[in-house]
Motif scaffolding. Structure first.
Motif, PDB file in Angstrom:
ATOM      1  N   GLN A  92       0.669  -1.165  -0.159  1.00 31.89           N
ATOM      2  CA  GLN A  92      -0.064   0.068  -0.082  1.00 31.89           C
ATOM      3  C   GLN A  92       0.674   1.159   0.167  1.00 31.89           C
ATOM      4  N   ARG A  93       1.992   1.335   0.698  1.00 29.34           N
ATOM      5  CA  ARG A  93       2.864   2.557   0.884  1.00 29.34           C
ATOM      6  C   ARG A  93       3.507   2.733  -0.174  1.00 29.34           C
ATOM      7  N   LEU A  94       4.175   1.565  -0.781  1.00 30.57           N
ATOM      8  CA  LEU A  94       5.320   1.587  -1.617  1.00 30.57           C
ATOM      9  C   LEU A  94       4.654   2.270  -3.043  1.00 30.57           C
ATOM     10  N   PRO A  95       3.650   1.729  -3.496  1.00 32.25           N
ATOM     11  CA  PRO A  95       3.121   2.365  -4.675  1.00 32.25           C
ATOM     12  C   PRO A  95       2.562   3.642  -4.588  1.00 32.25           C
ATOM     13  N   LYS A  96       2.096   4.324  -3.532  1.00 33.52           N
ATOM     14  CA  LYS A  96       2.146   5.656  -3.297  1.00 33.52           C
ATOM     15  C   LYS A  96       3.399   6.587  -3.359  1.00 33.52           C
ATOM     16  N   LEU A  97       4.457   6.025  -3.036  1.00 35.61           N
ATOM     17  CA  LEU A  97       5.773   6.708  -2.934  1.00 35.61           C
ATOM     18  C   LEU A  97       6.287   6.597  -4.237  1.00 35.61           C
ATOM     19  N   VAL A  98       6.255   5.787  -4.970  1.00 35.48           N
ATOM     20  CA  VAL A  98       7.354   5.261  -6.113  1.00 35.48           C
ATOM     21  C   VAL A  98       6.389   5.053  -7.450  1.00 35.48           C
ATOM     22  N   GLY A  99       5.102   4.933  -7.359  1.00 32.30           N
ATOM     23  CA  GLY A  99       4.372   4.577  -8.334  1.00 32.30           C
ATOM     24  C   GLY A  99       4.121   2.991  -8.584  1.00 32.30           C
ATOM     25  N   LYS A 100       3.031   2.540  -9.023  1.00 31.72           N
ATOM     26  CA  LYS A 100       2.537   1.242  -9.215  1.00 31.72           C
ATOM     27  C   LYS A 100       3.649   0.264  -9.826  1.00 31.72           C
ATOM     28  N   GLY A 101       4.006   1.060 -11.228  1.00 21.61           N
ATOM     29  CA  GLY A 101       5.107  -0.096 -11.847  1.00 21.61           C
ATOM     30  C   GLY A 101       6.297  -0.135 -11.220  1.00 21.61           C
ATOM     31  N   ILE A 102       6.941   0.622 -10.610  1.00 19.90           N
ATOM     32  CA  ILE A 102       8.217   0.558  -9.904  1.00 19.90           C
ATOM     33  C   ILE A 102       7.935  -0.387  -8.535  1.00 19.90           C
ATOM     34  N   ALA A 103       6.706  -0.222  -7.931  1.00 20.11           N
ATOM     35  CA  ALA A 103       6.393  -0.966  -6.808  1.00 20.11           C
ATOM     36  C   ALA A 103       6.168  -2.253  -7.212  1.00 20.11           C
ATOM     37  N   ASN A 104       5.470  -2.677  -8.363  1.00 20.06           N
ATOM     38  CA  ASN A 104       5.517  -3.945  -8.982  1.00 20.06           C
ATOM     39  C   ASN A 104       6.691  -4.638  -9.210  1.00 20.06           C
ATOM     40  N   GLU A 105       7.532  -3.847  -9.559  1.00 24.98           N
ATOM     41  CA  GLU A 105       8.851  -4.430 -10.053  1.00 24.98           C
ATOM     42  C   GLU A 105       9.552  -4.853  -8.914  1.00 24.98           C
ATOM     43  N   MET A 106       9.549  -4.066  -7.793  1.00 25.81           N
ATOM     44  CA  MET A 106      10.165  -4.399  -6.566  1.00 25.81           C
ATOM     45  C   MET A 106       9.880  -5.468  -5.675  1.00 25.81           C
ATOM     46  N   ILE A 107       8.175  -5.359  -5.726  1.00 29.04           N
ATOM     47  CA  ILE A 107       7.600  -6.633  -4.906  1.00 29.04           C
ATOM     48  C   ILE A 107       7.800  -7.918  -5.647  1.00 29.04           C
ATOM     49  N   PHE A 108       7.520  -7.740  -7.087  1.00 30.21           N
ATOM     50  CA  PHE A 108       7.625  -8.902  -7.669  1.00 30.21           C
ATOM     51  C   PHE A 108       8.960  -9.659  -8.002  1.00 30.21           C
ATOM     52  N   SER A 109       9.916  -8.686  -8.266  1.00 30.81           N
ATOM     53  CA  SER A 109      11.395  -9.529  -8.334  1.00 30.81           C
ATOM     54  C   SER A 109      12.129  -9.416  -6.843  1.00 30.81           C
ATOM     55  N   ALA A 110      11.380  -9.050  -5.916  1.00 31.13           N
ATOM     56  CA  ALA A 110      12.269  -9.209  -4.650  1.00 31.13           C
ATOM     57  C   ALA A 110      13.615  -8.730  -4.655  1.00 31.13           C
ATOM     58  N   LYS A 111      14.075  -7.894  -5.430  1.00 25.96           N
ATOM     59  CA  LYS A 111      15.436  -7.299  -5.713  1.00 25.96           C
ATOM     60  C   LYS A 111      15.392  -6.240  -4.726  1.00 25.96           C
ATOM     61  N   MET A 112      16.645  -6.174  -4.252  1.00 26.44           N
ATOM     62  CA  MET A 112      17.209  -5.014  -3.378  1.00 26.44           C
ATOM     63  C   MET A 112      17.781  -3.876  -4.309  1.00 26.44           C
ATOM     64  N   ILE A 113      17.265  -2.708  -3.765  1.00 29.09           N
ATOM     65  CA  ILE A 113      17.958  -1.638  -4.743  1.00 29.09           C
ATOM     66  C   ILE A 113      18.878  -0.840  -3.658  1.00 29.09           C
ATOM     67  N   THR A 114      19.842  -0.043  -4.282  1.00 34.52           N
ATOM     68  CA  THR A 114      20.797   0.875  -3.702  1.00 34.52           C
ATOM     69  C   THR A 114      20.113   2.057  -3.076  1.00 34.52           C
ATOM     70  N   ALA A 115      20.627   2.580  -2.142  1.00 34.98           N
ATOM     71  CA  ALA A 115      20.130   4.195  -1.563  1.00 34.98           C
ATOM     72  C   ALA A 115      20.181   4.921  -2.650  1.00 34.98           C
ATOM     73  N   GLN A 116      21.049   5.145  -3.380  1.00 32.38           N
ATOM     74  CA  GLN A 116      20.928   6.269  -4.624  1.00 32.38           C
ATOM     75  C   GLN A 116      19.707   5.793  -5.822  1.00 32.38           C
ATOM     76  N   LYS A 117      19.662   4.665  -6.062  1.00 33.57           N
ATOM     77  CA  LYS A 117      18.313   4.198  -6.896  1.00 33.57           C
ATOM     78  C   LYS A 117      16.927   4.477  -5.924  1.00 33.57           C
ATOM     79  N   ALA A 118      17.100   4.318  -4.570  1.00 30.00           N
ATOM     80  CA  ALA A 118      16.038   4.732  -3.772  1.00 30.00           C
ATOM     81  C   ALA A 118      15.466   6.180  -3.937  1.00 30.00           C
ATOM     82  N   LYS A 119      16.787   7.080  -3.787  1.00 24.77           N
ATOM     83  CA  LYS A 119      16.558   8.270  -4.090  1.00 24.77           C
ATOM     84  C   LYS A 119      15.870   8.790  -5.353  1.00 24.77           C
ATOM     85  N   GLU A 120      16.430   8.208  -6.457  1.00 20.95           N
ATOM     86  CA  GLU A 120      16.135   8.410  -7.785  1.00 20.95           C
ATOM     87  C   GLU A 120      14.308   8.295  -7.921  1.00 20.95           C
ATOM     88  N   ILE A 121      14.177   7.329  -7.199  1.00 26.53           N
ATOM     89  CA  ILE A 121      12.548   6.894  -7.697  1.00 26.53           C
ATOM     90  C   ILE A 121      11.766   7.538  -6.566  1.00 26.53           C
TER      91      ILE A 121
END
Length: 255
Positions: A148-177
């Protein structure tokens, strides 16, 4: 109140909750959730506290996730109860605090750890931070607000990618999104977080409390009416009178 799994430091108008389970990378278990919740209640009623910072002990991990051993044998009913209690006890409580809560993400923020950070109003991260929601690798889904909170912060597309892939992202990537606000070297993270906290702490606590409520409704059809209502309410508060008077008198307000 004494705590076993967290440290509570109060400095002037800024208080810091440090999750202190380094042996388990500060993983959230039931006791830790309860202790953080109790500390937040204590700070919410403490008029000397204006801003709360949440971070983890050490330099490796903010919170590496939930303590899976506690619920590995749960069935559906107990699992739903676990998630509901987590929302009511801690995650929703953070989001609805009357005082700003800033997450200082120092290292791993995975699963429940990322969900804890997302419940906070602002997120700063260290350069070594890694963020992600790995639940699907265990046959689970995020249960403490991640879907619920991740799509509100980064949008559904990126949230789906993060949740479905389970991949970790870097702090810099987290800032970019837009998942974190700023990124700093680990040795500067808490310093920079407290600098921001101190800036906020000198603004009107009454106005900030109303602003938190309005912002929390910004993605609902009640948001604009809430803003109008709270905008009107602050006109009856002492902080508004002091702020406007100070502006007219060309001095800093004393909130």
């Amino acid at each position: 109140m004494s705590y076993d799994n967290i440290l509570l430091n109060k400095e002037d108008k800024v208080s810091t909750i440090i999750i202190n389970r380094p042996e388990s990378l500060n993983a959230l278990n039931a006791q830790t959730i309860k202790e953080i919740s109790s500390a937040l209640e204590e700070l919410n009623s403490d008029i000397s506290c204006r801003v709360v910072v949440i971070t983890g002990s050490g330099e490796k991990s903010f919170v590496a996730g939930a303590d899976i051993k506690e619920f590995s044998d749960f069935g559906q009913e107990k699992a739903e109860e676990l998630a509901r209690n987590g929302h009511n006890t801690l995650f929703n409580k953070i989001e609805n605090m009357t005082k700003p809560v800033i997450a200082a993400v120092n290292g791993f923020a995975l699963g429940g750890g990322l969900e804890l950070a997302m419940a906070c109003h602002i997120r700063y991260a260290s350069e070594n931070a890694k963020l992600g929601l790995p639940e699907v690798t265990l046959g689970l889904i995020p249960g403490y607000g991640g879907t619920q909170r991740l799509p509100k912060l980064v949008g559904k597309g990126i949230a789906n990618e993060m949740i479905f892939s389970a991949k970790m992202i870097t702090a810099q990537k987290a800032k970019e999104i837009g998942l974190v606000n700023e990124v700093f070297p680990i040795e500067e993270l808490l310093i920079k977080t407290k600098e921001l906290a101190n800036v906020i702490a000198h603004n009107s606590p009454m106005a900030i409390s109303k602003a938190i409520r309005a912002v929390n409704l910004s993605d609902t059809d009640k948001g604009f009416e809430a803003e109008i209502k709270y905008f009107g309410e602050v006109f009856e508060l002492d902080d508004k009178k002091e702020g406007v008077t100070a502006f007219i008198e060309k001095r800093k307000p004393n909130f």
